[in-house]
Design a protein around this motif. Sequence first.
Motif, PDB file in Angstrom:
ATOM      1  N   ILE A 290       0.856  -1.205   0.000  1.00 53.15           N
ATOM      2  CA  ILE A 290       0.000   0.000   0.000  1.00 53.15           C
ATOM      3  C   ILE A 290       0.888   1.250   0.000  1.00 53.15           C
ATOM      4  CG2 ILE A 290      -1.687   1.334   1.326  1.00 53.15           C
ATOM      5  CD1 ILE A 290      -3.161  -1.005   0.490  1.00 53.15           C
ATOM      6  N   ALA A 291       1.957   1.242   0.787  1.00 52.35           N
ATOM      7  CA  ALA A 291       2.861   2.396   0.845  1.00 52.35           C
ATOM      8  C   ALA A 291       3.488   2.652  -0.519  1.00 52.35           C
ATOM      9  CB  ALA A 291       3.938   2.160   1.899  1.00 52.35           C
ATOM     10  N   ALA A 292       3.961   1.600  -1.165  1.00 51.22           N
ATOM     11  CA  ALA A 292       4.579   1.766  -2.485  1.00 51.22           C
ATOM     12  C   ALA A 292       3.567   2.276  -3.503  1.00 51.22           C
ATOM     13  CB  ALA A 292       5.179   0.442  -2.952  1.00 51.22           C
ATOM     14  N   GLY A 293       2.375   1.708  -3.500  1.00 56.99           N
ATOM     15  CA  GLY A 293       1.336   2.158  -4.431  1.00 56.99           C
ATOM     16  C   GLY A 293       0.927   3.596  -4.187  1.00 56.99           C
ATOM     17  N   SER A 294       0.799   3.979  -2.924  1.00 52.25           N
ATOM     18  CA  SER A 294       0.430   5.356  -2.588  1.00 52.25           C
ATOM     19  C   SER A 294       1.528   6.329  -3.013  1.00 52.25           C
ATOM     20  CB  SER A 294       0.195   5.500  -1.086  1.00 52.25           C
ATOM     21  OG  SER A 294      -0.869   4.693  -0.669  1.00 52.25           O
ATOM     22  N   GLY A 295       2.773   5.927  -2.810  1.00 55.92           N
ATOM     23  CA  GLY A 295       3.886   6.795  -3.202  1.00 55.92           C
ATOM     24  C   GLY A 295       3.918   7.040  -4.699  1.00 55.92           C
ATOM     25  N   VAL A 296       3.768   5.963  -5.472  1.00 50.76           N
ATOM     26  CA  VAL A 296       3.781   6.095  -6.931  1.00 50.76           C
ATOM     27  C   VAL A 296       2.577   6.912  -7.401  1.00 50.76           C
ATOM     28  CG1 VAL A 296       3.554   4.789  -9.086  1.00 50.76           C
ATOM     29  CG2 VAL A 296       5.145   4.011  -7.321  1.00 50.76           C
ATOM     30  N   ALA A 297       1.402   6.659  -6.812  1.00 43.90           N
ATOM     31  CA  ALA A 297       0.192   7.384  -7.216  1.00 43.90           C
ATOM     32  C   ALA A 297       0.323   8.879  -6.937  1.00 43.90           C
ATOM     33  CB  ALA A 297      -1.026   6.815  -6.497  1.00 43.90           C
ATOM     34  N   LEU A 298       0.831   9.241  -5.750  1.00 49.21           N
ATOM     35  CA  LEU A 298       0.963  10.663  -5.424  1.00 49.21           C
ATOM     36  C   LEU A 298       2.036  11.321  -6.286  1.00 49.21           C
ATOM     37  CD1 LEU A 298      -0.078  12.967  -3.722  1.00 49.21           C
ATOM     38  CD2 LEU A 298       1.598  12.360  -1.983  1.00 49.21           C
ATOM     39  N   MET A 299       3.099  10.580  -6.564  1.00 45.07           N
ATOM     40  CA  MET A 299       4.161  11.118  -7.401  1.00 45.07           C
ATOM     41  C   MET A 299       3.618  11.465  -8.791  1.00 45.07           C
ATOM     42  SD  MET A 299       7.744   9.363  -8.704  1.00 45.07           S
ATOM     43  CE  MET A 299       8.044   8.631  -7.140  1.00 45.07           C
ATOM     44  N   PHE A 300       2.888  10.551  -9.393  1.00 40.47           N
ATOM     45  CA  PHE A 300       2.367  10.808 -10.732  1.00 40.47           C
ATOM     46  C   PHE A 300       1.228  11.829 -10.722  1.00 40.47           C
ATOM     47  CE2 PHE A 300       4.573   6.799 -11.735  1.00 40.47           C
ATOM     48  CZ  PHE A 300       5.360   7.286 -12.769  1.00 40.47           C
TER      49      PHE A 300
END
Length: 168
Positions: free
Chosen positions: A69-79
């Motif tokens: 979840i942390a990795a997915g949230s990080g990538v989503a917020l970055m993009f």
Amino acid sequence: MTTAYVAMFAIGGIAVLVTLLLTDIDLGGTHDGLPFLSLTGLSAGLLGAGAGGLVSGWAGLGGLGSGLIAAGSGVALMFALQGLLLPYLRRQEANSHRGRASYIGLLGEVTLDVPADGWGEVSFVDPDGNRVRARAITAEPEALPKSTRIYIADVDSEFVHVVAVQAI
């Protein structure tokens, strides 16, 4: 693990604020190749990972679930930041270079009588097509009544200086 997510969230949040308020430092050299390598993109990813990890940890997910979840949230917020917010902010910067001096030469209309010895209000359309209402003064010997067609001859920090225009 919660401590790591709190640290990621805090560092990412501070870095995002600093980069948005001060500058967008590009660690990748240019935005042409890898725009997510900018300091803004990396700090947004760190912020998203910290927030996602904290929330999923508080929800009772295990270490692997929280990490995903942390990795997915990080990538989503970055993009989201790089693809949606920053292009919008950059477009806003492009149209903010016009000052009050761009009003000189425009035509408008008196909306609140402009007396010869005081100020009134005029309305006009700025060069970007926006309706503007401004405090106005005139050097003419007589007051300019409401609905008088005007020409903006000069501006200062407080008023636009107007003269009446004869209707054709």
